[in-house]
Design a protein around this motif. Structure first.
Motif, PDB file in Angstrom:
ATOM      1  N   VAL A   1     -17.592  30.821 -24.397  1.00 58.04           N
ATOM      2  CA  VAL A   1     -16.914  31.496 -23.296  1.00 58.04           C
ATOM      3  C   VAL A   1     -17.921  32.221 -22.408  1.00 58.04           C
ATOM      4  O   VAL A   1     -17.798  32.226 -21.176  1.00 58.04           O
ATOM      5  N   ASP A   2     -18.942  32.842 -23.012  1.00 61.19           N
ATOM      6  CA  ASP A   2     -19.951  33.547 -22.218  1.00 61.19           C
ATOM      7  C   ASP A   2     -20.675  32.600 -21.274  1.00 61.19           C
ATOM      8  O   ASP A   2     -20.918  32.926 -20.105  1.00 61.19           O
ATOM      9  N   LEU A   3     -21.016  31.425 -21.782  1.00 62.57           N
ATOM     10  CA  LEU A   3     -21.698  30.441 -20.940  1.00 62.57           C
ATOM     11  C   LEU A   3     -20.769  29.954 -19.833  1.00 62.57           C
ATOM     12  O   LEU A   3     -21.198  29.747 -18.692  1.00 62.57           O
ATOM     13  N   LEU A   4     -19.482  29.776 -20.141  1.00 61.04           N
ATOM     14  CA  LEU A   4     -18.513  29.360 -19.127  1.00 61.04           C
ATOM     15  C   LEU A   4     -18.425  30.407 -18.019  1.00 61.04           C
ATOM     16  O   LEU A   4     -18.414  30.066 -16.828  1.00 61.04           O
ATOM     17  N   LEU A   5     -18.354  31.686 -18.391  1.00 62.43           N
ATOM     18  CA  LEU A   5     -18.279  32.747 -17.384  1.00 62.43           C
ATOM     19  C   LEU A   5     -19.529  32.763 -16.508  1.00 62.43           C
ATOM     20  O   LEU A   5     -19.441  33.002 -15.291  1.00 62.43           O
ATOM     21  N   GLU A   6     -20.680  32.503 -17.095  1.00 61.85           N
ATOM     22  CA  GLU A   6     -21.911  32.460 -16.303  1.00 61.85           C
ATOM     23  C   GLU A   6     -21.879  31.316 -15.299  1.00 61.85           C
ATOM     24  O   GLU A   6     -22.297  31.465 -14.148  1.00 61.85           O
ATOM     25  N   ARG A   7     -21.378  30.164 -15.719  1.00 62.09           N
ATOM     26  CA  ARG A   7     -21.313  29.018 -14.801  1.00 62.09           C
ATOM     27  C   ARG A   7     -20.314  29.268 -13.677  1.00 62.09           C
ATOM     28  O   ARG A   7     -20.567  28.908 -12.522  1.00 62.09           O
ATOM     29  N   VAL A   8     -19.174  29.874 -14.000  1.00 59.74           N
ATOM     30  CA  VAL A   8     -18.198  30.192 -12.959  1.00 59.74           C
ATOM     31  C   VAL A   8     -18.787  31.217 -11.992  1.00 59.74           C
ATOM     32  O   VAL A   8     -18.600  31.124 -10.774  1.00 59.74           O
ATOM     33  N   ARG A   9     -19.510  32.205 -12.508  1.00 63.66           N
ATOM     34  CA  ARG A   9     -20.140  33.208 -11.644  1.00 63.66           C
ATOM     35  C   ARG A   9     -21.148  32.566 -10.697  1.00 63.66           C
ATOM     36  O   ARG A   9     -21.250  32.937  -9.526  1.00 63.66           O
ATOM     37  N   ALA A  10     -21.889  31.575 -11.197  1.00 63.27           N
ATOM     38  CA  ALA A  10     -22.917  30.940 -10.375  1.00 63.27           C
ATOM     39  C   ALA A  10     -22.333  29.958  -9.369  1.00 63.27           C
ATOM     40  O   ALA A  10     -22.866  29.817  -8.262  1.00 63.27           O
TER      41      ALA A  10
END
Length: 329
Positions: free
Chosen positions: A224-233
């Protein structure tokens, strides 16, 4: 200036990059060791240098990779590749009598560096398996340089003990992190944060539609943390609402822009193993008169998305309680 704490996936990536840099140093030291007059076992230098070249290339590539690449599956595969290459280096530098078996020790702490028990188990099993294959010819043939069976059992036991120690440390760290996460009231804080962002966007973009988008990536998403980072980027700064892995963000623009943002978010979730993804969105001032009503309308749209018989769906809330249904492909 406010500093931002590193996320879990950023710490995982940094740990693996540090390990790769450490192996660059260890491999260079190993080359000097096998050329030392004090090194007794026979060395197949050409084949040993080929393995060293692969290890150097692997380490440099790992250091240069973006941090978003280090998912649990990728890290597990990377650790197994290291285990195989290091075991080949052991085989070509003396087999059972090689002193380079100590190169496998740092690899066993991949679990603690990545924070994943699955990565730790795969690394431990792979390391023991490949090391056993490296010394197996000497066990079967009893070469002149082969060490005794008790010495080999001691080395296997040492690797096993250190691997289990790393798994135990990972379990303790994961349990502590879970307790800290549970002590924070995530749902309320997340909803309040998203509400404040919506209010700011409405004030800053008067006359321009503002949308709240809620995303449910499902239970199968790997990180989930990696998903949030990708959405943020790629899309917008997300806010985790604390309800499993549901998160939301605020964007301005019409239906086309908002639907594109939702599709990119669902695509990011699918790339991390999500199989059942849903998105719901609502617009101000079309669907709501305030930021609070806007958040509620987006929640209703997300609930409606689960009524669509499709692995992935987007629902855009419409005027007067209607909804525009889209199946995300």
């Amino acid at each position: 200036m406010v500093s931002k704490a590193p996320t879990k996936s950023a710490r995982q990536a940094q740990g693996m990059k540090t390990l790769a840099l450490f192996y660059l140093i260890l491999v260079a030291a190993s080359v000097f060791l096998v050329h030392s007059p004090l090194y007794g076992p026979a060395v197949s230098y050409v084949l040993f240098y080929m393995v060293v070249a692969v290890l150097v290339t692997l380490s440099v590539a790992t250091i240069m990779l973006p941090q978003t690449q280090f998912s649990a599956g990728f890290t597990g595969g990377l650790c197994l590749t290291y285990a195989a290459m290091l075991s080949l280096a052991i085989f070509f530098s003396g087999g059972s009598s090689s002193e380079l078996y100590l190169l496998l020790v740092p690899l066993l702490f991949c679990a603690a560096l990545h924070g994943s028990r699955g990565v730790g188990v795969a690394t431990l099993v792979g390391t023991l398996f490949f090391f056993f294959l490296a010394v197996l010819p000497d066990l079967l043939g009893g070469g002149t340089d082969a060490v005794s069976t008790p010495v080999l059992l001691f080395r296997l036991g040492l690797l096993l003990s250190l691997g289990l120690l790393a798994l135990f440390a990972t379990s303790r760290l994961s349990g502590r992190g879970a307790l800290e996460h549970e002590s924070v009231p995530q749902p309320e804080d997340g909803g309040a944060t998203l509400l404040r962002r919506a209010e700011r966007e409405i004030q800053a973009h008067r006359g321009v539609p503002v949308a709240v988008v809620l995303i449910d990536p499902g239970a199968d998403v790997e990180d989930v943390d990696l998903l949030l980072e990708r959405v943020r980027a790629r899309v917008a700064p997300p806010v985790l609402l604390g309800e499993e892995s549901i998160f939301g963000f605020v964007v301005s623009g019409g239906e086309r822009e908002v639907e594109s943002a939702a599709r990119r978010s669902l695509a990011a979730a699918s790339s991390l193993g999500a199989t059942e993804t849903r998105a719901g969105a609502a617009f101000y001032p079309r669907d709501a008169r305030s930021a609070k009503e806007l958040l509620s309308a987006a929640g209703l749209a997300l609930e409606a998305a689960f009524e669509i018989d499709s692995p992935s769906a987007i629902v855009l809330s419409g005027r007067a309680g209607g909804q525009s249904y889209r199946a995300a492909r």
